[in-house]
Design an enzyme around this catalytic site. Structure first.
Site, PDB file in Angstrom:
ATOM      1  N   ARG A   1       0.873  -1.168   0.000  1.00 49.36           N
ATOM      2  CA  ARG A   1       0.000   0.000   0.000  1.00 49.36           C
ATOM      3  C   ARG A   1       0.912   1.220   0.000  1.00 49.36           C
ATOM      4  O   ARG A   1       2.078   1.127   0.412  1.00 49.36           O
ATOM      5  CB  ARG A   1      -0.928   0.004   1.217  1.00 49.36           C
ATOM      6  CG  ARG A   1      -1.926  -1.158   1.212  1.00 49.36           C
ATOM      7  CD  ARG A   1      -2.748  -1.211   2.479  1.00 49.36           C
ATOM      8  NE  ARG A   1      -3.519  -2.433   2.550  1.00 49.36           N
ATOM      9  CZ  ARG A   1      -4.838  -2.515   2.378  1.00 49.36           C
ATOM     10  NH1 ARG A   1      -5.533  -1.418   2.127  1.00 49.36           N
ATOM     11  NH2 ARG A   1      -5.465  -3.677   2.466  1.00 49.36           N
TER      12      ARG A   1
ATOM     13  N   ALA B   1      -3.515  -4.629   6.044  1.00 50.51           N
ATOM     14  CA  ALA B   1      -4.951  -4.550   6.297  1.00 50.51           C
ATOM     15  C   ALA B   1      -5.668  -5.597   5.466  1.00 50.51           C
ATOM     16  O   ALA B   1      -6.879  -5.512   5.258  1.00 50.51           O
ATOM     17  CB  ALA B   1      -5.483  -3.160   5.963  1.00 50.51           C
ATOM     18  N   SER B   2      -4.910  -6.598   4.972  1.00 50.57           N
ATOM     19  CA  SER B   2      -5.477  -7.721   4.226  1.00 50.57           C
ATOM     20  C   SER B   2      -6.314  -7.210   3.056  1.00 50.57           C
ATOM     21  O   SER B   2      -5.831  -6.454   2.229  1.00 50.57           O
ATOM     22  CB  SER B   2      -6.278  -8.620   5.169  1.00 50.57           C
ATOM     23  OG  SER B   2      -6.713  -9.783   4.500  1.00 50.57           O
ATOM     24  N   HIS B   3      -7.597  -7.603   3.015  1.00 50.17           N
ATOM     25  CA  HIS B   3      -8.457  -7.225   1.893  1.00 50.17           C
ATOM     26  C   HIS B   3      -9.233  -5.940   2.156  1.00 50.17           C
ATOM     27  O   HIS B   3     -10.035  -5.531   1.306  1.00 50.17           O
ATOM     28  CB  HIS B   3      -9.456  -8.354   1.606  1.00 50.17           C
ATOM     29  CG  HIS B   3     -10.432  -8.556   2.718  1.00 50.17           C
ATOM     30  ND1 HIS B   3     -10.132  -9.332   3.821  1.00 50.17           N
ATOM     31  CD2 HIS B   3     -11.690  -8.074   2.925  1.00 50.17           C
ATOM     32  CE1 HIS B   3     -11.170  -9.323   4.647  1.00 50.17           C
ATOM     33  NE2 HIS B   3     -12.120  -8.578   4.125  1.00 50.17           N
TER      34      HIS B   3
END
Length: 482
Positions: A53, A102-104
Site C-alpha cells: 500500500r 490490512a489484508s483485503h
C-alpha cells in the site's frame, strides 16, 4: 498521538490511516510490541514485513522504530505476504513476527498481525494485553537495538513451496490478485510449478482500481469466472491482499467455495494418510461431518472457532494435519506445512489434487460431493461496540425458540453450536450461523441447506427475519439471492 482503541481486535489490529491512527500512534504500537516481547521472554528479535500500500512502508518504519526503542532487534524483510512473514520466522529462527497489513480491507486501512510463538499468532488475551500496554504507555525503553534488512526471503519462500513438488498434469490457471501484494509472487509460484498462467489484475496498484482483493466477494469471483471463460483455463485462483486466503472457480467459471474446496483437499489427504484429523471452522459446510470418503479412510473432523489465531492454536492442540475456513484460510501442519495459513501452499495442494485426477475437471470433483446449497458469507452492518452483545441476545433467543419448539423455515431447532456465535442446527440437517466479525463492524451470516436451493432461500429469509429483531443490525455488504 492518534490511536483509536477500537482498532485492537480479537487477534489482530486494523485502523483507518491516518484518521484512526497516525505515525506517532504506530510508533507507540512498536514500543508496546517490544515491551510485550521483553515481558513474555520470547527473545529479542522480531521479523517485520509489510504489504503493498502507498503508506505501508512508512507504517512499517514507524513500527520498527518503536520496537528498537525497547532493545529488540528488527529483521526487516520488506514487502511480503503474511505467510511469507510467518515462513521467515522459521527460516531465520526468530520467534516473533509483526506483519503490517490490512489484508483485503479497502485502501485507506492499515493494521498488524502479530505472533510470538510460531506458528501461532496473538489471540484474545495477548491482544488485550498489548492494547493496555499501548494505551497506558507502559513501555520498557532501553534502546541499543537496530534494524537489519533481510534480502531474498521471497526466493527462499518460493523455494520452500516447490521443494520436492512435481505436477505431472498440464494445467492452465487464471491467477487473480486484485492488484494486491500477491501479484508479485503468485504468478511466479505457478510458473515454477510448470503451470500455464493467465494473469488477471496482477499488477501492483494500491488503489485497487478493479475491486478489493477479497476472493470471498462475489465481485472478484465473477471476474475470475469471466477470465476462465475467456482463456479456457482449467480453473482460476484468487488471492486476498496479503496472500493468506484463497478463492477458486472451476473450468465453467462457477465459484468453488473454500469449505467445499477444503473437503476435496481433505479427501485427497485422507486417502494418502488414513486416520488423520482435520479442523474446520463453524462457518464451513456440514458435509465434513457426514462425508463418506473421509469416514472410509478413518479421518476425524472437529468444528472450531473462526479466525486464523484460533485455528492455528487448535491445530497445535489437536495435531490436525490440515484446517479449513470458509473465508479461504487453509492451513497445513507437518509434514506438509508448518501450521500457518498460506494461500500459495493451498494452490500447490490444489494442483496436486488435479494431478491425482488426470482425467477429471474440477467441476466433476465438486459434483462428486453430496448435494448441498450454501450462501456466501454475508456481513450485515453492526457497530463494533454492540455486535458481541447483539450475538449474545440472539443466541439466547434461539435457545428459547428451541425450548418452546418454535420453527425456522418450517423446521425445529435440534442443536445450537456456540463455539463462535450461534450455529443453529435444524431437524432436516440444514443450519444457519450468526456471529460477530472479528475485524469489521459487522455480523457474519451463513446458511446451508441439504434439501434444495429453494429451501436455502426460505432458510435465509426466515433467519434474517429473526436476527433483524435487533435494531442495531444494518444493511448487508452484498445482496444474496439463492
Amino acid at each position: 498521538m492518534r490511536i483509536c482503541p477500537s482498532g485492537f481486535r480479537e487477534y489482530d489490529a486494523r485502523w483507518r490511516y491516518p484518521d484512526d491512527i497516525d505515525l506517532e500512534g504506530i510508533f507507540a504500537v512498536g514500543m508496546g510490541l517490544g515491551t510485550q516481547m521483553s515481558r513474555r521472554s520470547v527473545g529479542r528479535k522480531i521479523v517485520v514485513g509489510h504489504d503493498h500500500r502507498s503508506y505501508s512502508s512508512a507504517v512499517k518504519d514507524a513500527l520498527s522504530d518503536g520496537i528498537i526503542q525497547t532493545g529488540a532487534q528488527v529483521c526487516d524483510i520488506g514487502m511480503c505476504l503474511s505467510p511469507m512473514a510467518y515462513f521467515a520466522q522459521f527460516h531465520l529462527d526468530v520467534n516473533a513476527v509483526a506483519m503490517v497489513t490490512a489484508s483485503h480491507n479497502p485502501n485507506g486501512w492499515t493494521g498488524i498481525k502479530v505472533g510470538f510463538d510460531r506458528p501461532c499468532t496473538h489471540g484474545v488475551d495477548e491482544m488485550a494485553e498489548l492494547r493496555e500496554l499501548i494505551l497506558d504507555r507502559d513501555f520498557d525503553l532501553t534502546g541499543g537495538a537496530r534494524i537489519t534488512v533481510i534480502a531474498d526471503i521471497s526466493d527462499a519462500y518460493l523455494d520452500d513451496l516447490v521443494e520436492n513438488v512435481s505436477i505431472s498434469r498440464p494445467l492452465r490457471v487464471v491467477c487473480a490478485t486484485g492488484n494486491g501484494t500477491a501479484g508479485a509472487f503468485a504468478p511466479k509460484l505457478l510458473r515454477r510449478l510448470g503451470v500455464d498462467v493467465v494473469e488477471r489484475h496482477c499488477q501492483l496498484d494500491h488503489s485497487f482500481p478493479h475491486y478489493n482483493p477479497n476472493p470471498e466477494a462475489l465481485e472478484m469471483l465473477a471476474d475470475m469466472g469471466a477470465a476462465v471463460g475467456e482463456s479456457g483455463a482449467d480453473f482460476g485462483i484468487g488471492l486476498d491482499g496479503d496472500g493468506d486466503r484463497l478463492g477458486v472457480v472451476d473450468e465453467t467459471g462457477s465459484a468453488v467455495f473454500a469449505d467445499k474446496l477444503g473437503l476435496l483437499l481433505a479427501r485427497d489427504l485422507a486417502a494418502a494418510r488414513p486416520g488423520v484429523h482435520f479442523l474446520v471452522d463453524v462457518k464451513s459446510t456440514g458435509l465434513f461431518a457426514i462425508d463418506p470418503v473421509l469416514s472410509f479412510f478413518g479421518a476425524t473432523v472437529e468444528y472450531c472457532k473462526t479466525g486464523h489465531s484460533h485455528v492455528k492454536q487448535g491445530m497445535r492442540a489437536s495435531g490436525a494435519l490440515a484446517a479449513f475456513e470458509k473465508s479461504g484460510h487453509i492451513y497445513f501442519g507437518p509434514p506438509i506445512g508448518r501450521g500457518y495459513d498460506c494461500a500459495l501452499r493451498a494452490v500447490v495442494a490444489l494442483c496436486h489434487l488435479m494431478a491425482h485426477q488426470p482425467n477429471a475437471r474440477l467441476s466433476d470433483l465438486v459434483a462428486g460431493l453430496p448435494a448441498s446449497w450454501c450462501s456466501p458469507t454475508l456481513s450485515p452492518a453492526c457497530p463494533d461496540d454492540q455486535k458481541y452483545q447483539v450475538v449474545e441476545r440472539l443466541t439466547e433467543a434461539f435457545r428459547l425458540m428451541q425450548r418452546d419448539g418454535e420453527m425456522i423455515a418450517g423446521q425445529k431447532i435440534t442443536d445450537i453450536l456456540t463455539a463462535n456465535g450461534a450455529r443453529v442446527q435444524l431437524e432436516n440437517g440444514s443450519w444457519a450461523l450468526v456471529r460477530a466479525s472479528s475485524n469489521t463492524p459487522n455480523l457474519v451470516v451463513v446458511c446451508e441447506s441439504f434439501t434444495s436451493k429453494a429451501y436455502l432461500h426460505d432458510l435465509f429469509t426466515d433467519f434474517d427475519r429473526i436476527i433483524r429483531r435487533e435494531p442495531a443490525i444494518g444493511d448487508y455488504d452484498q445482496n444474496f439471492t439463492a
